[in-house]
Design a protein around this motif. Structure first.
Motif, PDB file in Angstrom:
ATOM      1  N   LYS A 195       0.826  -1.202   0.000  1.00  0.00           N
ATOM      2  CA  LYS A 195       0.000   0.000   0.000  1.00  0.00           C
ATOM      3  C   LYS A 195       0.862   1.254   0.000  1.00  0.00           C
ATOM      4  N   ALA A 196       0.426   2.227  -0.798  1.00  0.00           N
ATOM      5  CA  ALA A 196       1.173   3.471  -0.905  1.00  0.00           C
ATOM      6  C   ALA A 196       1.112   4.262   0.397  1.00  0.00           C
ATOM      7  N   VAL A 197       2.241   4.838   0.770  1.00  0.00           N
ATOM      8  CA  VAL A 197       2.302   5.721   1.942  1.00  0.00           C
ATOM      9  C   VAL A 197       1.894   7.135   1.526  1.00  0.00           C
ATOM     10  N   ASP A 198       2.371   7.557   0.379  1.00  0.00           N
ATOM     11  CA  ASP A 198       2.025   8.853  -0.188  1.00  0.00           C
ATOM     12  C   ASP A 198       1.934   8.661  -1.693  1.00  0.00           C
ATOM     13  N   ASP A 199       1.722   9.739  -2.420  1.00  0.00           N
ATOM     14  CA  ASP A 199       1.598   9.627  -3.864  1.00  0.00           C
ATOM     15  C   ASP A 199       2.914   9.103  -4.454  1.00  0.00           C
ATOM     16  N   VAL A 200       2.803   8.070  -5.279  1.00  0.00           N
ATOM     17  CA  VAL A 200       3.997   7.478  -5.898  1.00  0.00           C
ATOM     18  C   VAL A 200       4.438   8.381  -7.049  1.00  0.00           C
ATOM     19  N   ASP A 201       5.642   8.905  -6.919  1.00  0.00           N
ATOM     20  CA  ASP A 201       6.198   9.824  -7.919  1.00  0.00           C
ATOM     21  C   ASP A 201       6.992   9.025  -8.947  1.00  0.00           C
ATOM     22  N   LEU A 202       6.528   9.033 -10.196  1.00  0.00           N
ATOM     23  CA  LEU A 202       7.181   8.265 -11.255  1.00  0.00           C
ATOM     24  C   LEU A 202       8.144   9.106 -12.079  1.00  0.00           C
ATOM     25  N   THR A 203       8.588  10.225 -11.524  1.00  0.00           N
ATOM     26  CA  THR A 203       9.573  11.067 -12.211  1.00  0.00           C
ATOM     27  C   THR A 203      10.884  10.304 -12.383  1.00  0.00           C
ATOM     28  N   GLU A 204      11.485  10.476 -13.558  1.00  0.00           N
ATOM     29  CA  GLU A 204      12.723   9.763 -13.871  1.00  0.00           C
ATOM     30  C   GLU A 204      13.944  10.629 -13.589  1.00  0.00           C
TER      31      GLU A 204
END
Length: 514
Positions: A484-493
């Protein structure tokens, strides 16, 4: 300095003198060196005198990807940028890439004279990734494929994969359900320990960590030392402190890795063919290189070190990076994770502690998840550069002999003419049907219109084994835990040798199996 910039700057340095001679002397030289194949190069923006397009080139692969994508919208899927007078061809279309790498595989199987990553990490010794196409390269690749990556060799290390998985699962079981766990370190350690074991055998936990640390640190530091690939003599004079750090790295790597190579050598001398488990290093110690009748013999120590180091880094770093991306998407999209768990539940008995390797072929959605992540986040923004061994025509354009050709895998994987809504993560598209209930088998990565591992003779030799590791580890992590995600999953590379997550994913780990 970025590998792309190094490659192109190297070409500029090599050909700047040629430009001056062309300007100063008669046109006879130009006519003499005209390519045999008539026709024009692929289109591109107007170059500046002398420097060509050097002024356009950004510092990172991620920025270069955006530049090439924008240029391809104007000039088409095959285009030319110049470094001095030297053309560099960029391909952003799967059909053109397929024509070059598959239909003309032998012609495009060569590498540029200098591939900075190969030059720096191997210390100019033998390797597979950057070696020119020829007898030695074929022998080294054949040894890898017929020994370490042969189905028999892969099966012999099933115990190691199982042991690595158990260690990883137990480490997550010790986490509190209320704790935010950073996944990268644990996933990275698991994958590297597996490849190190395959390379040097069981060397102990402390030694594993030491080898992992020096290999990974050297890997992510290569950009700092790439200047020595482009200007080795000048670089040593100008960047003396950097040169000292580079030689210190090489010395430390030698001091750490060579004792394990010596240990395998001693074990082979004592037991001969009765060695319990054949490692990749063992196969290198047995290998004989022949480049002509007058040059035959075993690999020297430095070559064994270079090749064994390459096996660890090329296999482990790529696999660990993809492992992290896939887990990030499963955390970000609970629907995908739930669907994957449901499919695993149809294959594995309730209460079973492990999803076995023989079960993986019956979990097509797992393969689809991995393929979709490879489409969106191939390990490299582009393949290692290719060069052609003869003048030829590609897509109606003239490609002179020894031209650097770069395949933009990350652009190909997001081509809107091929993929519907290409920025959307939708594994169902890889199952041959948009129907979420489709039970169709999922084909191999090479069957899809994307090239995360290349194609043809230079295709990554370990992609099937890397996929097996990903399937086995991910299936078991999803079977054992809910993520489960703790916060918003940042998919920035960001670029760190490979294209990695800028902000590593954090998750809560909730056990499913009591």
């Amino acid at each position: 300095m970025d590998v792309w910039l190094i490659i192109l700057a190297s070409l500029f340095a090599c050909f700047s003198i040629k430009i001056l001679f062309t300007l100063l002397f008669s046109s006879k030289t130009t006519k003499k060196n005209e390519p045999a194949v008539k026709g024009e190069l692929p289109p591109g923006p107007p170059p500046l005198p002398i420097i060509g397009h050097l002024h356009l080139l950004p510092k990172s692969n991620i920025e270069l990807r955006s530049l090439i994508f924008n240029l391809s919208q104007k000039y088409g899927p095959i285009l030319t940028l110049r470094v001095g007078s030297k053309p560099v061809i960029f391909v952003t279309s799967y059909p053109i890439a397929h024509q070059a790498l598959v239909k003309n595989s032998a012609i495009f199987a060569n590498r540029p004279p200098i591939v900075p990553v190969s030059y720096v990490l191997s210390n100019k010794r033998k390797d597979i990734g950057g070696s020119p196409y020829g007898l030695t390269w074929r022998l080294l690749r054949r040894n890898l494929m017929s020994e370490a990556l042969h189905p028999t060799g892969v099966k012999s290390y099933s115990f190691a994969r199982k042991r690595t998985l158990e260690t990883m699962v137990n480490s997550f079981k010790q986490c509190s359900q209320h704790e935010a766990v950073r996944l990268f370190e644990r996933l990275h350690q698991a994958v590297f320990s597996l490849f190190i074991l395959m390379t040097y055998g069981d060397i102990g936990e402390d030694a594993l960590k030491e080898v992992e640390h020096i290999q990974y640190t050297f890997l992510v530091s290569y950009a700092e030392f790439s200047v020595f690939a482009s200007w080795p003599r000048l670089g040593k004079l100008i960047y003396r402190n950097k040169w000292k750090r580079y030689t210190d790295f090489l010395r430390r790597q030698y001091d750490i890795l060579m004792p394990y190579i010596r240990a395998r050598q001693k074990l082979k001398q004592e037991k001969g063919k009765e060695v319990d488990l054949v490692t990749y290093t063992d196969t290198l110690l047995d290998l004989e290189i022949s480049e002509g009748a007058s040059n035959q013999g075993k690999l020297v120590d430095a070559d064994v070190l270079s090749l064994s180091s390459e096996f660890i880094n090329a296999g482990a770093d790529t696999t660990a990076t993809m492992f992290h991306w896939i887990m990030a998407y499963l955390v970000k999209y609970p629907r995908v994770q739930a669907k994957l768990f449901a499919e695993i539940s149809q294959v594995v008995e309730q209460g079973a502690e492990e999803v076995k390797e023989e079960d993986l072929q019956r979990i097509p959605y797992l393969k689809a998840v991995i393929l979709e992540c490879l489409r969106m986040h191939p390990p490299n923004a582009s393949l290692v550069p290719h060069t052609n061994t003869e003048d030829m025509e590609l897509c109606g354009y003239n490609i002179p002999k020894n031209t650097t050709v770069l395949i933009g895998t990350s652009i190909i994987g997001r081509d809107p003419t091929v993929w519907e809504n290409p920025t959307e993560f939708r594994p169902e598209r890889m199952m041959g049907s948009s129907d979420d209930n489709s039970g169709e088998d999922v084909a191999d990565v090479s069957s899809y219109k994307m090239l995360p591992f290349g194609a043809g003779r230079r295709m990554c030799p370990g992609y099937k084994y890397g996929t097996l590791i990903l399937e086995y580890f991910i299936a078991n992590l999803v079977w054992n835990f809910e993520w489960k995600a703790v916060d918003d999953v940042d998919l920035t590379e960001k670029e760190e040798f490979l294209i990695v997550m800028k902000n590593p994913v954090r998750a809560k780990v909730i056990p499913r199996i009591k």
